[in-house]
Design a protein around this motif. Structure first.
Motif, PDB file in Angstrom:
ATOM      1  N   UNK A  31      -2.333   4.918   7.541  1.00  0.00           N
ATOM      2  CA  UNK A  31      -2.354   6.086   6.665  1.00  0.00           C
ATOM      3  C   UNK A  31      -0.958   6.326   6.098  1.00  0.00           C
ATOM      4  N   UNK A  32      -0.881   6.518   4.774  1.00  0.00           N
ATOM      5  CA  UNK A  32       0.386   6.806   4.111  1.00  0.00           C
ATOM      6  C   UNK A  32       1.110   5.589   3.576  1.00  0.00           C
ATOM      7  N   UNK A  33       0.651   4.399   3.950  1.00  0.00           N
ATOM      8  CA  UNK A  33       1.269   3.168   3.449  1.00  0.00           C
ATOM      9  C   UNK A  33       0.510   2.659   2.222  1.00  0.00           C
ATOM     10  N   UNK A  34       1.186   1.815   1.446  1.00  0.00           N
ATOM     11  CA  UNK A  34       0.627   1.314   0.195  1.00  0.00           C
ATOM     12  C   UNK A  34      -0.402   0.215   0.465  1.00  0.00           C
ATOM     13  N   UNK A  35      -1.604   0.406  -0.112  1.00  0.00           N
ATOM     14  CA  UNK A  35      -2.688  -0.565  -0.014  1.00  0.00           C
ATOM     15  C   UNK A  35      -2.580  -1.573  -1.154  1.00  0.00           C
ATOM     16  N   UNK A  36      -2.300  -1.062  -2.362  1.00  0.00           N
ATOM     17  CA  UNK A  36      -2.209  -1.935  -3.529  1.00  0.00           C
ATOM     18  C   UNK A  36      -1.397  -1.260  -4.623  1.00  0.00           C
ATOM     19  N   UNK A  37      -0.971  -2.080  -5.585  1.00  0.00           N
ATOM     20  CA  UNK A  37      -0.290  -1.590  -6.779  1.00  0.00           C
ATOM     21  C   UNK A  37      -0.920  -2.280  -7.979  1.00  0.00           C
ATOM     22  N   UNK A  38      -0.998  -1.545  -9.095  1.00  0.00           N
ATOM     23  CA  UNK A  38      -1.528  -2.123 -10.321  1.00  0.00           C
ATOM     24  C   UNK A  38      -0.654  -1.681 -11.485  1.00  0.00           C
ATOM     25  N   UNK A  39      -0.033  -2.623 -12.203  1.00  0.00           N
ATOM     26  CA  UNK A  39      -0.158  -4.062 -12.011  1.00  0.00           C
ATOM     27  C   UNK A  39       0.433  -4.509 -10.668  1.00  0.00           C
ATOM     28  N   UNK A  40      -0.003  -5.691 -10.216  1.00  0.00           N
ATOM     29  CA  UNK A  40       0.397  -6.224  -8.918  1.00  0.00           C
ATOM     30  C   UNK A  40       1.898  -6.512  -8.884  1.00  0.00           C
ATOM     31  N   UNK A  41       2.504  -6.424  -7.692  1.00  0.00           N
ATOM     32  CA  UNK A  41       3.921  -6.759  -7.560  1.00  0.00           C
ATOM     33  C   UNK A  41       4.184  -8.179  -8.090  1.00  0.00           C
ATOM     34  N   UNK A  42       5.297  -8.333  -8.805  1.00  0.00           N
ATOM     35  CA  UNK A  42       5.656  -9.634  -9.363  1.00  0.00           C
ATOM     36  C   UNK A  42       5.117  -9.860 -10.758  1.00  0.00           C
ATOM     37  N   UNK A  43       4.251  -8.966 -11.216  1.00  0.00           N
ATOM     38  CA  UNK A  43       3.687  -9.063 -12.560  1.00  0.00           C
ATOM     39  C   UNK A  43       4.642  -8.400 -13.552  1.00  0.00           C
ATOM     40  N   UNK A  44       4.742  -8.954 -14.770  1.00  0.00           N
ATOM     41  CA  UNK A  44       5.578  -8.337 -15.811  1.00  0.00           C
ATOM     42  C   UNK A  44       4.948  -7.043 -16.276  1.00  0.00           C
ATOM     43  N   UNK A  45       5.806  -6.033 -16.479  1.00  0.00           N
ATOM     44  CA  UNK A  45       5.356  -4.753 -17.018  1.00  0.00           C
ATOM     45  C   UNK A  45       6.501  -4.173 -17.837  1.00  0.00           C
ATOM     46  N   UNK A  46       6.153  -3.494 -18.909  1.00  0.00           N
ATOM     47  CA  UNK A  46       7.159  -2.917 -19.800  1.00  0.00           C
ATOM     48  C   UNK A  46       7.912  -1.792 -19.098  1.00  0.00           C
ATOM     49  N   UNK A  47       9.201  -1.701 -19.374  1.00  0.00           N
ATOM     50  CA  UNK A  47      10.035  -0.631 -18.844  1.00  0.00           C
ATOM     51  C   UNK A  47       9.398   0.705 -19.246  1.00  0.00           C
ATOM     52  N   UNK A  48       9.273   1.617 -18.299  1.00  0.00           N
ATOM     53  CA  UNK A  48       8.694   2.931 -18.569  1.00  0.00           C
ATOM     54  C   UNK A  48       7.188   2.982 -18.452  1.00  0.00           C
ATOM     55  N   UNK A  49       6.543   1.828 -18.251  1.00  0.00           N
ATOM     56  CA  UNK A  49       5.087   1.825 -18.120  1.00  0.00           C
ATOM     57  C   UNK A  49       4.680   2.402 -16.761  1.00  0.00           C
TER      58      UNK A  49
END
Length: 135
Positions: A31-49
């Motif tokens: 409980x309280x820990x991260x299950x997932x992130x979207x976009x996934x870690x290591x994926x390119x994403x625009x600054x401020x997205x």
């Protein structure tokens, strides 16, 4: 992933991302820990997205089954069916049966349990059983 929500949020915000929080039940992530992130870690994403961080609510709750009158084997099966386990096994007088109850088979029945049937308990919880000779 698997790190506390606050640490993940701080790290993402420090890297210039917006953070949106979501939650989900998990039996494998505390409980309280991260299950997932979207976009996934290591994926390119625009600054401020925006990155969606899904945080564990821990295991879901389930209703404790009514085990009184069941044989030990039936009780063990009923607990397993809903993701629970048995804890201590005792006689009505308090004598421990841990380690021997499984050998008694249908010769013992549940005469008491530590959780009121129908009560909500987290998956993985242990319910203590009181066993007595069957009739």
């Amino acid at each position: 992933l698997g790190e506390p929500q606050q640490a993940a949020t701080s790290e993402l915000q420090g890297a210039g991302f917006q953070v949106r929080l979501a939650s989900a039940y998990s039996t494998s992530v505390p409980k309280g820990d991260v299950v997932s992130e979207s976009p996934a870690p290591g994926t390119s994403a625009a600054y401020g997205s925006t990155v969606t961080v899904t945080v564990s609510l821990g295991p879901p709750d389930v209703a404790a089954p009514d085990l009184v009158g069941d044989t030990f084997a039936q009780a063990e099966s009923a607990l397993s069916d809903v993701g629970l386990i048995y804890g201590s096994l005792t006689t009505p007088g308090g004598l421990s049966l841990n380690g021997v109850a499984q050998y008694l088979g249908s010769n013992v029945v549940v005469v008491g349990q530590s959780v009121v049937p129908g009560s909500e308990v987290p998956v993985g919880s242990a319910i203590n059983l009181v066993l007595a000779p069957g009739s």
